[in-house]
Design a protein around this motif. Structure first.
Motif, PDB file in Angstrom:
ATOM      1  N   ILE A  12      81.318 -49.387  17.251  1.00  0.00           N
ATOM      2  CA  ILE A  12      81.207 -50.837  17.126  1.00  0.00           C
ATOM      3  C   ILE A  12      82.611 -51.433  17.242  1.00  0.00           C
ATOM      4  CG2 ILE A  12      79.124 -50.823  15.696  1.00  0.00           C
ATOM      5  CD1 ILE A  12      80.925 -51.376  13.283  1.00  0.00           C
ATOM      6  N   SER A  41      75.795 -46.187   9.845  1.00  0.00           N
ATOM      7  CA  SER A  41      75.102 -46.438  11.107  1.00  0.00           C
ATOM      8  C   SER A  41      73.676 -46.920  10.861  1.00  0.00           C
ATOM      9  CB  SER A  41      75.092 -45.170  11.960  1.00  0.00           C
ATOM     10  OG  SER A  41      74.387 -45.382  13.148  1.00  0.00           O
ATOM     11  N   LEU A  44      73.735 -50.558   9.404  1.00  0.00           N
ATOM     12  CA  LEU A  44      74.042 -51.549  10.435  1.00  0.00           C
ATOM     13  C   LEU A  44      72.873 -51.741  11.401  1.00  0.00           C
ATOM     14  CD1 LEU A  44      77.738 -50.634  11.231  1.00  0.00           C
ATOM     15  CD2 LEU A  44      76.911 -52.723  10.134  1.00  0.00           C
ATOM     16  N   LYS A  45      72.225 -50.649  11.748  1.00  0.00           N
ATOM     17  CA  LYS A  45      71.065 -50.738  12.637  1.00  0.00           C
ATOM     18  C   LYS A  45      69.963 -51.546  11.977  1.00  0.00           C
ATOM     19  CE  LYS A  45      68.507 -47.117  13.365  1.00  0.00           C
ATOM     20  NZ  LYS A  45      67.925 -45.853  13.840  1.00  0.00           N
ATOM     21  N   TYR A  47      70.346 -53.834   9.623  1.00  0.00           N
ATOM     22  CA  TYR A  47      70.804 -55.217   9.481  1.00  0.00           C
ATOM     23  C   TYR A  47      70.648 -55.995  10.792  1.00  0.00           C
ATOM     24  CZ  TYR A  47      73.910 -59.170   8.674  1.00  0.00           C
ATOM     25  OH  TYR A  47      74.431 -60.417   8.574  1.00  0.00           O
ATOM     26  N   PHE A  48      71.046 -55.393  11.906  1.00  0.00           N
ATOM     27  CA  PHE A  48      71.034 -56.103  13.173  1.00  0.00           C
ATOM     28  C   PHE A  48      69.677 -56.088  13.877  1.00  0.00           C
ATOM     29  CE2 PHE A  48      75.677 -55.276  12.944  1.00  0.00           C
ATOM     30  CZ  PHE A  48      76.079 -56.605  12.996  1.00  0.00           C
TER      31      PHE A  48
END
Length: 69
Positions: A12, A41, A44-45, A47-48
């Motif tokens: 990222i 990881s 973040l996956k 969250y997005f």
């Protein structure tokens, strides 16, 4: 429906965007960050991509302009 089951994050890039009202500039990262920790990881996956994993929504729209008698 969108699913992130097979998605993965390797790297990222983190940038800082300043506040224009305070005359702050932006700062771009020099190098991407490698995600070596599976927990970060995964977080973040989630969250997005989680907002795109909604249930299938079906809409039935009607317009009354042709129904006048």
């Amino acid at each position: 429906m969108v699913t992130s089951f097979e998605a993965y994050l390797n790297t990222i890039s983190v940038h800082h965007v300043g506040n224009q009202a305070l005359s702050e500039m932006y700062a771009l990262s020099d190098h991407p960050l490698e995600l070596k920790d599976e927990l970060i990881s995964s977080l973040l996956k989630q969250y997005f991509l989680h907002p795109f994993e909604k249930a299938v929504e079906v809409y039935h729209l009607m317009h009354s302009s042709g129904d006048r008698r």
